[in-house]
Design a protein around this motif. Structure first.
Motif, PDB file in Angstrom:
ATOM      1  N   ARG A  33      13.401 -30.578  66.476  1.00  0.00           N
ATOM      2  CA  ARG A  33      13.260 -30.039  67.845  1.00  0.00           C
ATOM      3  C   ARG A  33      14.642 -29.907  68.508  1.00  0.00           C
ATOM      4  NH1 ARG A  33       8.314 -32.515  67.447  1.00  0.00           N
ATOM      5  NH2 ARG A  33       9.147 -34.585  67.849  1.00  0.00           N
ATOM      6  N   GLY A  34      15.553 -30.839  68.195  1.00  0.00           N
ATOM      7  CA  GLY A  34      16.918 -30.768  68.725  1.00  0.00           C
ATOM      8  C   GLY A  34      17.639 -29.521  68.208  1.00  0.00           C
ATOM      9  N   GLU A  35      17.428 -29.209  66.925  1.00  0.00           N
ATOM     10  CA  GLU A  35      18.054 -28.007  66.340  1.00  0.00           C
ATOM     11  C   GLU A  35      17.497 -26.742  66.995  1.00  0.00           C
ATOM     12  OE1 GLU A  35      20.395 -27.852  63.702  1.00  0.00           O
ATOM     13  OE2 GLU A  35      20.556 -30.028  63.723  1.00  0.00           O
ATOM     14  N   VAL A  36      16.178 -26.751  67.264  1.00  0.00           N
ATOM     15  CA  VAL A  36      15.544 -25.582  67.893  1.00  0.00           C
ATOM     16  C   VAL A  36      16.096 -25.417  69.304  1.00  0.00           C
ATOM     17  CG1 VAL A  36      13.364 -24.581  68.709  1.00  0.00           C
ATOM     18  CG2 VAL A  36      13.433 -25.756  66.500  1.00  0.00           C
ATOM     19  N   GLY A  43      17.824 -24.334  63.454  1.00  0.00           N
ATOM     20  CA  GLY A  43      16.779 -24.305  64.482  1.00  0.00           C
ATOM     21  C   GLY A  43      16.059 -22.978  64.516  1.00  0.00           C
ATOM     22  N   GLN A  44      16.812 -21.901  64.351  1.00  0.00           N
ATOM     23  CA  GLN A  44      16.174 -20.578  64.380  1.00  0.00           C
ATOM     24  C   GLN A  44      15.267 -20.368  63.178  1.00  0.00           C
ATOM     25  OE1 GLN A  44      19.538 -17.984  64.966  1.00  0.00           O
ATOM     26  NE2 GLN A  44      19.716 -18.558  67.111  1.00  0.00           N
ATOM     27  N   LYS A  45      15.650 -20.995  62.052  1.00  0.00           N
ATOM     28  CA  LYS A  45      14.815 -20.830  60.843  1.00  0.00           C
ATOM     29  C   LYS A  45      13.542 -21.660  60.915  1.00  0.00           C
ATOM     30  CE  LYS A  45      18.654 -20.140  57.713  1.00  0.00           C
ATOM     31  NZ  LYS A  45      19.594 -21.061  57.120  1.00  0.00           N
ATOM     32  N   VAL A  46      13.621 -22.836  61.531  1.00  0.00           N
ATOM     33  CA  VAL A  46      12.463 -23.758  61.462  1.00  0.00           C
ATOM     34  C   VAL A  46      11.432 -23.555  62.582  1.00  0.00           C
ATOM     35  CG1 VAL A  46      13.763 -25.535  60.227  1.00  0.00           C
ATOM     36  CG2 VAL A  46      13.612 -25.655  62.732  1.00  0.00           C
ATOM     37  N   MET A  60      15.181 -27.670  53.831  1.00  0.00           N
ATOM     38  CA  MET A  60      15.765 -27.711  55.187  1.00  0.00           C
ATOM     39  C   MET A  60      15.666 -29.126  55.771  1.00  0.00           C
ATOM     40  SD  MET A  60      14.424 -24.175  56.827  1.00  0.00           S
ATOM     41  CE  MET A  60      14.424 -22.677  55.850  1.00  0.00           C
ATOM     42  N   THR A  61      14.513 -29.750  55.595  1.00  0.00           N
ATOM     43  CA  THR A  61      14.348 -31.111  56.112  1.00  0.00           C
ATOM     44  C   THR A  61      15.243 -32.085  55.339  1.00  0.00           C
ATOM     45  OG1 THR A  61      12.040 -30.457  56.115  1.00  0.00           O
ATOM     46  CG2 THR A  61      12.540 -32.646  56.923  1.00  0.00           C
ATOM     47  N   LEU A  62      15.349 -31.837  54.031  1.00  0.00           N
ATOM     48  CA  LEU A  62      16.132 -32.762  53.204  1.00  0.00           C
ATOM     49  C   LEU A  62      17.615 -32.724  53.563  1.00  0.00           C
ATOM     50  CD1 LEU A  62      14.404 -32.340  49.745  1.00  0.00           C
ATOM     51  CD2 LEU A  62      14.660 -34.462  51.057  1.00  0.00           C
ATOM     52  N   GLY A  63      18.125 -31.530  53.832  1.00  0.00           N
ATOM     53  CA  GLY A  63      19.529 -31.397  54.214  1.00  0.00           C
ATOM     54  C   GLY A  63      19.807 -32.184  55.489  1.00  0.00           C
ATOM     55  N   LEU A  64      18.872 -32.066  56.424  1.00  0.00           N
ATOM     56  CA  LEU A  64      19.034 -32.726  57.719  1.00  0.00           C
ATOM     57  C   LEU A  64      18.981 -34.251  57.563  1.00  0.00           C
ATOM     58  CD1 LEU A  64      19.187 -31.760  60.674  1.00  0.00           C
ATOM     59  CD2 LEU A  64      16.709 -31.983  60.787  1.00  0.00           C
TER      60      LEU A  64
END
Ligand code: AMP
Length: 179
Positions: A33-36, A43-46, A60-64
């Motif tokens: 949610r912070g990335e969005v 954020g734009q991708k998720v 994407m989640t794993l990278g984060l």
């Protein structure tokens, strides 16, 4: 690790436990949610997946999580991660590299009828864009299909404590600490 369906109170309990145990609360939902909110490329991708109540693609989640875990202090409470067996395997591989392990999984059990009520009331209070009648059903379906197998994965690998998640926040915290 705090585990349970959407609306089971994971975030609420994880915050309390993190403070009590001097641990870092790492919640992939909050990070995403912070990335969005910051409108980052990630954020734009998720955003689209989150608004539909679907899981964000594993890579994407794993990278984060990797970025945050490698900088984390020694004690961490993971909340909302891993949500697939693939993520769990990747997490174990990552933890092995830094000589760490998952030592306990706390499973918050809440019946489905109560989950729906809770999510919809949270929608009114917090205004989360994915807490809507349209996405609740998808989020629960995703939980049962993709995330519940993570519980069986960890049953063979660490201590699993099942806690009744129905009651006041204080009652549930007391059950977790008692178990
Ligand atoms: P939460 O705040 O944990 O309910 O997460 C909100 C939304 O973020 C979920 O419905 C997913 O779209 C996404 N999300 C959070 N954690 C993960 C994860 N570990 N894997 C994939 N998607 C996730």
């Amino acid at each position: 690790m705090i585990f349970g369906p959407p609306g089971s109170g994971k975030g609420t309990q994880a915050k309390i436990l993190a403070q009590r145990w001097g641990a870092l609360h790492l919640a992939t939902g909050d990070l995403l949610r912070g990335e969005v909110a910051a409108q980052t490329p990630l954020g734009q991708k998720v955003a689209m997946y989150m608004n539909r109540g679907e899981l964000v693609p594993d890579e994407m989640t794993l990278g984060l999580i990797e970025k945050h875990l490698l900088r984390a202090p020694s004690k961490v409470i993971l909340d909302g991660f891993p949500r697939t067996v693939f993520q769990a395997q990747a997490l174990d591989a990552l933890l092995k590299k830094v000589d760490a392990k998952v030592d306990k999984l706390i499973f918050l059990k809440v019946p489905q009828s109560e989950l729906i009520q809770r999510i919809l009331s949270r929608a009114r209070q917090e205004g989360r864009s994915d807490d809507t009648p349209q996405t609740v059903e998808m989020r629960l379906k995703t939980y049962y299909e993709k995330t519940l197998p993570v519980l069986d994965y960890y049953r063979q690998r660490c201590t699993v404590v099942e806690v009744d998640g129905v009651g006041t926040i204080e009652e549930v915290t007391a059950r977790i600490l008692g178990g």
